[in-house]
Scaffold this active site. Structure first.
Site, PDB file in Angstrom:
ATOM      1  N   TYR A  69       0.860  -1.180   0.000  1.00  0.00           N
ATOM      2  CA  TYR A  69       0.000   0.000   0.000  1.00  0.00           C
ATOM      3  C   TYR A  69       0.903   1.238   0.000  1.00  0.00           C
ATOM      4  O   TYR A  69       1.313   1.741   1.052  1.00  0.00           O
ATOM      5  CB  TYR A  69      -0.886   0.039   1.242  1.00  0.00           C
ATOM      6  CG  TYR A  69      -1.970  -1.000   1.334  1.00  0.00           C
ATOM      7  CD1 TYR A  69      -2.290  -1.826   0.261  1.00  0.00           C
ATOM      8  CD2 TYR A  69      -2.697  -1.151   2.514  1.00  0.00           C
ATOM      9  CE1 TYR A  69      -3.298  -2.770   0.363  1.00  0.00           C
ATOM     10  CE2 TYR A  69      -3.705  -2.091   2.626  1.00  0.00           C
ATOM     11  CZ  TYR A  69      -3.991  -2.904   1.548  1.00  0.00           C
ATOM     12  OH  TYR A  69      -4.997  -3.842   1.660  1.00  0.00           O
ATOM     13  N   GLY A 221     -18.220  -2.515  -2.835  1.00  0.00           N
ATOM     14  CA  GLY A 221     -18.966  -3.502  -3.611  1.00  0.00           C
ATOM     15  C   GLY A 221     -18.442  -3.632  -5.022  1.00  0.00           C
ATOM     16  O   GLY A 221     -17.272  -3.931  -5.250  1.00  0.00           O
ATOM     17  N   PRO A 225     -11.726  -0.838  -5.834  1.00  0.00           N
ATOM     18  CA  PRO A 225     -10.839   0.210  -5.325  1.00  0.00           C
ATOM     19  C   PRO A 225     -11.207   1.615  -5.774  1.00  0.00           C
ATOM     20  O   PRO A 225     -10.610   2.592  -5.324  1.00  0.00           O
ATOM     21  CB  PRO A 225      -9.471  -0.189  -5.903  1.00  0.00           C
ATOM     22  CG  PRO A 225      -9.794  -0.954  -7.133  1.00  0.00           C
ATOM     23  CD  PRO A 225     -11.053  -1.706  -6.820  1.00  0.00           C
TER      24      PRO A 225
END
Length: 299
Positions: A69, A221, A225
Site C-alpha cells: 500500500y 462492492g 478500489p
C-alpha cells in the site's frame, strides 16, 4: 445519525486468536493516494497522520495494512509507524503478503514460498516492530496454497508472526490451510454490492469454526478500489433515511449483521468519513431491513 461521540466500542468485540479487537477497525489502503492502488495524487501527509491518530482516539484497535500500500510519496506502513508508534499494547496490526509491487508502482510476479520471509521482514521494518500480530497470505491465483502457507507457518513458529490468516480464498483453500496451521481470520471481497456464492460459503465455514471473516471492499462492492458502490441504491437509501444515516453506514451495518465473527475495516483518508464509519457500528438494522437488503443482494 450523530457520529462525533460514537466510538468503536459500540460495534462489540471479537477475538483474533488471543487478541481481542473491536468489530469496526480501519483499513489503511486509502491513506496514501487518490487512485486505485494509489498511483494517482498522493495524500496529504498530515491529514493521513491525523486520521490514524483519530481512529485510535475513537476506539479503533485493529488496523489492516500491507507493504504494497504505497504511492509515489506515501507508504501506509510508514504513516502508521509515524502516527502511532510506540504502539499501544492493545493495538492489533494486520498485514498481507503474497502480492509484490515494484517501487515504480507496477505489479511484479507474486511471491514464491521462499520469498515470504523477506515480505514479512519488510513489514516489520516499515512498521518498526519485532513481530507481526496477524499476517494474511493473499492468494495470487495459485490452485494450492500449501507451500506458501507452510512457509508462513514456519515464520509463526520462529516468532516473527503471532497469527495467520488467508485472503482471496475458496473453501478448499481454507481446508488446505487448516491442515497446516491455525487460521484466525479470512479476508475476501464481500459486500452488499458484490455476491459470490463461494465467498458466502467461506463466511459460513468461518462462523462454524470460530474464524473471523473480514471483508474488503464492503462499502465499495462492485466499484472495488474506485470508491463507494451504488448497487441496490434504492433499498440502501430507504434504510439510510429511516435511521438518519448515510448509505455507507448502512452497508457497514449490513456487513456486521452477517455474524458476530464478521469484522469491518472501512478505509478513508477523510476525518469526517472516519467518524461516520466508526459510528456505523452503533447502527442496528431491523430484521425487516436486513431481509430487504438481503433480497436485493441475491435477487
Amino acid at each position: 445519525m450523530t457520529t462525533e461521540t460514537i466510538t468503536a466500542e459500540s460495534a462489540g468485540t471479537w477475538i483474533l486468536g488471543d487478541l481481542p479487537v473491536r468489530r469496526v477497525g480501519f483499513g489503511a489502503m486509502r491513506l496514501t493516494g487518490s487512485a486505485a492502488f494509489h498511483l494517482g495524487t498522493p495524500s496529504d501527509r498530515e491529514r493521513s497522520l491525523a486520521v490514524l491518530r483519530r481512529a485510535v482516539e475513537l476506539g479503533v484497535d485493529h488496523i489492516d495494512t500491507a507493504a504494497f500500500y504505497f504511492s509515489a510519496l506515501r507508504s501506509a506502513n510508514e504513516l502508521i509507524n509515524r502516527a502511532l508508534a510506540p504502539y499501544a499494547d492493545d493495538l492489533v496490526i494486520a498485514t498481507k503478503v503474497g502480492p509484490y509491487r515494484e517501487w515504480s508502482g507496477e505489479w511484479g510476479t507474486s511471491a514464491r514460498p521462499e520469498d515470504l520471509r523477506a515480505h514479512v521482514e519488510e513489514n516489520l521494518r516499515q512498521l518498526g516492530r519485532d513481530h507481526l500480530d496477524l499476517v494474511y497470505l493473499r492468494r495470487m491465483r495459485q490452485e494450492s496454497i500449501a507451500e506458501h502457507f507452510g512457509a508462513l507457518a514456519e515464520l509463526r513458529e520462529a516468532g516473527l508472526v503471532r497469527h495467520l490468516g488467508l485472503s482471496d480464498v475458496a473453501p478448499r483453500h481454507l481446508a488446505e490451510a487448516l491442515e497446516i496451521a491455525p487460521v484466525v481470520s479470512v479476508q475476501n471481497r464481500f459486500g452488499l454490492g458484490f455476491h459470490d456464492p463461494a465467498t458466502d460459503e467461506v463466511l459460513r465455514l468461518c462462523g462454524e469454526r470460530g474464524i473471523a471473516f473480514v471483508p474488503f471492499y464492503a462499502i465499495a462492492g462492485e466499484a472495488g478500489p474506485e470508491g463507494a458502490g451504488t448497487a441496490h441504491e434504492e433499498q440502501v437509501g430507504a434504510v439510510a433515511r429511516a435511521h438518519g444515516a448515510s448509505p455507507a453506514q448502512v452497508r457497514i451495518a449490513w456487513t456486521l449483521r452477517q455474524g458476530p465473527h464478521v469484522l469491518a475495516i472501512p478505509g478513508t483518508g477523510d476525518p469526517a468519513h472516519l467518524a461516520e464509519n466508526v459510528a456505523a457500528g452503533a447502527l442496528r438494522l431491523t430484521d425487516a431491513e436486513l431481509a430487504l437488503l438481503d433480497d436485493a443482494r441475491t435477487g
